[in-house]
Write a protein that holds these residues in place. Structure first.
Motif, PDB file in Angstrom:
ATOM      1  N   LEU A   1       5.842  -9.137  12.533  1.00 57.19           N
ATOM      2  CA  LEU A   1       4.863  -8.052  12.444  1.00 57.19           C
ATOM      3  C   LEU A   1       4.345  -7.925  11.015  1.00 57.19           C
ATOM      4  O   LEU A   1       5.125  -8.132  10.061  1.00 57.19           O
ATOM      5  CB  LEU A   1       5.479  -6.717  12.869  1.00 57.19           C
ATOM      6  CG  LEU A   1       5.597  -6.444  14.366  1.00 57.19           C
ATOM      7  CD1 LEU A   1       6.386  -5.145  14.581  1.00 57.19           C
ATOM      8  CD2 LEU A   1       4.231  -6.330  15.013  1.00 57.19           C
TER       9      LEU A   1
ATOM     10  N   ARG B   1       9.835  -6.725  12.086  1.00 62.47           N
ATOM     11  CA  ARG B   1       9.191  -6.498  10.804  1.00 62.47           C
ATOM     12  C   ARG B   1       9.874  -7.318   9.696  1.00 62.47           C
ATOM     13  O   ARG B   1       9.206  -8.005   8.915  1.00 62.47           O
ATOM     14  CB  ARG B   1       9.234  -5.011  10.463  1.00 62.47           C
ATOM     15  CG  ARG B   1       8.604  -4.616   9.139  1.00 62.47           C
ATOM     16  CD  ARG B   1       7.090  -4.729   9.150  1.00 62.47           C
ATOM     17  NE  ARG B   1       6.470  -3.827  10.115  1.00 62.47           N
ATOM     18  CZ  ARG B   1       5.171  -3.826  10.364  1.00 62.47           C
ATOM     19  NH1 ARG B   1       4.356  -4.699   9.760  1.00 62.47           N
ATOM     20  NH2 ARG B   1       4.653  -2.991  11.258  1.00 62.47           N
ATOM     21  N   SER B   2      11.190  -7.266   9.638  1.00 63.60           N
ATOM     22  CA  SER B   2      11.906  -7.969   8.569  1.00 63.60           C
ATOM     23  C   SER B   2      11.865  -9.484   8.756  1.00 63.60           C
ATOM     24  O   SER B   2      11.977 -10.237   7.791  1.00 63.60           O
ATOM     25  CB  SER B   2      13.355  -7.489   8.490  1.00 63.60           C
ATOM     26  OG  SER B   2      14.052  -7.821   9.675  1.00 63.60           O
TER      27      SER B   2
ATOM     28  N   SER C   1      15.090  -7.314  13.574  1.00 61.43           N
ATOM     29  CA  SER C   1      13.881  -6.537  13.317  1.00 61.43           C
ATOM     30  C   SER C   1      12.692  -7.483  13.228  1.00 61.43           C
ATOM     31  O   SER C   1      12.677  -8.410  12.413  1.00 61.43           O
ATOM     32  CB  SER C   1      14.034  -5.770  12.004  1.00 61.43           C
ATOM     33  OG  SER C   1      12.767  -5.386  11.491  1.00 61.43           O
TER      34      SER C   1
ATOM     35  N   HIS D   1       5.579   0.365  13.937  1.00 63.16           N
ATOM     36  CA  HIS D   1       6.444   0.148  12.775  1.00 63.16           C
ATOM     37  C   HIS D   1       7.338  -1.077  12.943  1.00 63.16           C
ATOM     38  O   HIS D   1       7.523  -1.841  12.002  1.00 63.16           O
ATOM     39  CB  HIS D   1       7.329   1.377  12.526  1.00 63.16           C
ATOM     40  CG  HIS D   1       6.615   2.514  11.881  1.00 63.16           C
ATOM     41  ND1 HIS D   1       5.868   2.378  10.732  1.00 63.16           N
ATOM     42  CD2 HIS D   1       6.531   3.830  12.234  1.00 63.16           C
ATOM     43  CE1 HIS D   1       5.364   3.549  10.389  1.00 63.16           C
ATOM     44  NE2 HIS D   1       5.741   4.452  11.283  1.00 63.16           N
ATOM     45  N   ASP D   2       7.890  -1.246  14.139  1.00 58.47           N
ATOM     46  CA  ASP D   2       8.841  -2.344  14.311  1.00 58.47           C
ATOM     47  C   ASP D   2       9.142  -2.550  15.783  1.00 58.47           C
ATOM     48  O   ASP D   2       8.820  -1.710  16.627  1.00 58.47           O
ATOM     49  CB  ASP D   2      10.154  -2.047  13.572  1.00 58.47           C
ATOM     50  CG  ASP D   2      10.875  -3.307  13.091  1.00 58.47           C
ATOM     51  OD1 ASP D   2      10.585  -4.401  13.633  1.00 58.47           O
ATOM     52  OD2 ASP D   2      11.719  -3.186  12.199  1.00 58.47           O
TER      53      ASP D   2
ATOM     54  N   ASP E   1       0.882  -4.356  19.591  1.00 54.61           N
ATOM     55  CA  ASP E   1       0.389  -4.117  18.242  1.00 54.61           C
ATOM     56  C   ASP E   1      -1.144  -4.081  18.221  1.00 54.61           C
ATOM     57  O   ASP E   1      -1.747  -3.197  17.596  1.00 54.61           O
ATOM     58  CB  ASP E   1       0.909  -5.208  17.301  1.00 54.61           C
ATOM     59  CG  ASP E   1       0.670  -4.878  15.836  1.00 54.61           C
ATOM     60  OD1 ASP E   1       0.615  -3.678  15.496  1.00 54.61           O
ATOM     61  OD2 ASP E   1       0.539  -5.819  15.033  1.00 54.61           O
TER      62      ASP E   1
END
Length: 252
Positions: free
Chosen positions: A252, A247-248, A245, A233-234, A222
């Motif tokens: 991130l 992200r979820s 994920s 994005h993920d 990242d």
């Protein structure tokens, strides 16, 4: 005596690999094998894959590779070794050939089916807006990685419109580790003129919980991506029956 299930069949003679009847080119296929194959095909056409258990789905695949022999014993041996239909298809050729009765023809047929499944799921992702079709992305990742016996690290490279332009297998490792080099990941993004990327790897243990090494590696990629104007994005970790994920989950 209880009433048999509507789909039950009369018991078929069981043969070991050594005892299975060997048919010469001019001999006829025994009627019980012909009838059994006809019933399986009819049930598949009427009800699809959901109408058949794993061992019968394997039989359908094996019919083409072994046209003149009862394939039920081989289907059972494959499932005993690998666990389920998907893991049989995903098994490396060398491992498949460890099973008595698996030769080049059987291994080829299984790999053709596996490749067809991958191509079908990939077609739903290729040249499409990835973020608006997220479930299709997950389906593709599950199909290609959920049943692998070793860790694999893939990168989905996206253009400025978040259209998938490349899906690359960056590295393969062991059952619990795969070497990843952040510099190579972002370097490849520049070569492809990508604007964003999605990291994907699998956990053969089935548990998608990230290790500290997974978290540290993702942070490094990242940082490198942001320095070059790229968007991560993920990072998705694929387990056997679920995925995670970054992200979820707030990584991130």
């Amino acid at each position: 005596m209880s009433r048999p299930d509507a789909f039950s069949e009369q018991p078929l003679p069981l043969f070991t690999a050594e005892a299975a009847p060997v048919l010469t080119p001019g001999s006829k296929l025994p009627s019980y094998i012909k009838d059994h194959r006809k019933r399986l095909r009819a049930r598949f056409l009427d009800g699809g894959a959901d109408a058949l258990p794993d061992y019968e789905m394997l039989e359908l695949v094996l019919f083409r590779a072994i046209p003149r022999q009862d394939v039920k014993p081989l289907a059972r041996r494959l499932l005993d070794k690998f666990g389920d239909f998907n893991r049989v298809l995903s098994a490396p050729v060398a491992r498949l050939k460890e099973v008595d009765g698996v030769g080049d023809a059987v291994a080829l047929e299984l790999k053709i089916v596996e490749s067809a499944a991958h191509r079908l799921t990939q077609s739903k992702v290729r040249q499409r807006h990835v973020l608006s079709g997220w479930e299709a992305v997950l389906d593709y990742c599950r199909a290609t990685m959920a049943h692998l016996e070793i860790e694999q690290f893939r990168v989905l490279y996206l253009d400025v419109k978040n259209i998938l332009i490349a899906d690359e297998d960056q590295a393969r490792g062991t059952v619990n580790h795969v070497p990843v080099y952040p510099r190579e990941v972002v370097k490849r993004a520049l070569e492809l003129n990508a604007s964003a990327l999605i990291l994907v790897h699998n956990h053969p243990s089935g548990d998608p919980t990230p290790s500290q090494a997974d978290i540290d590696m993702t942070a490094q990629i990242d940082d490198a991506a942001q320095a070059l104007g790229l968007t991560l994005h993920d990072h998705i970790i694929i387990g056997q029956s679920q995925e995670l994920s970054f992200r979820s989950q707030g990584y991130l």
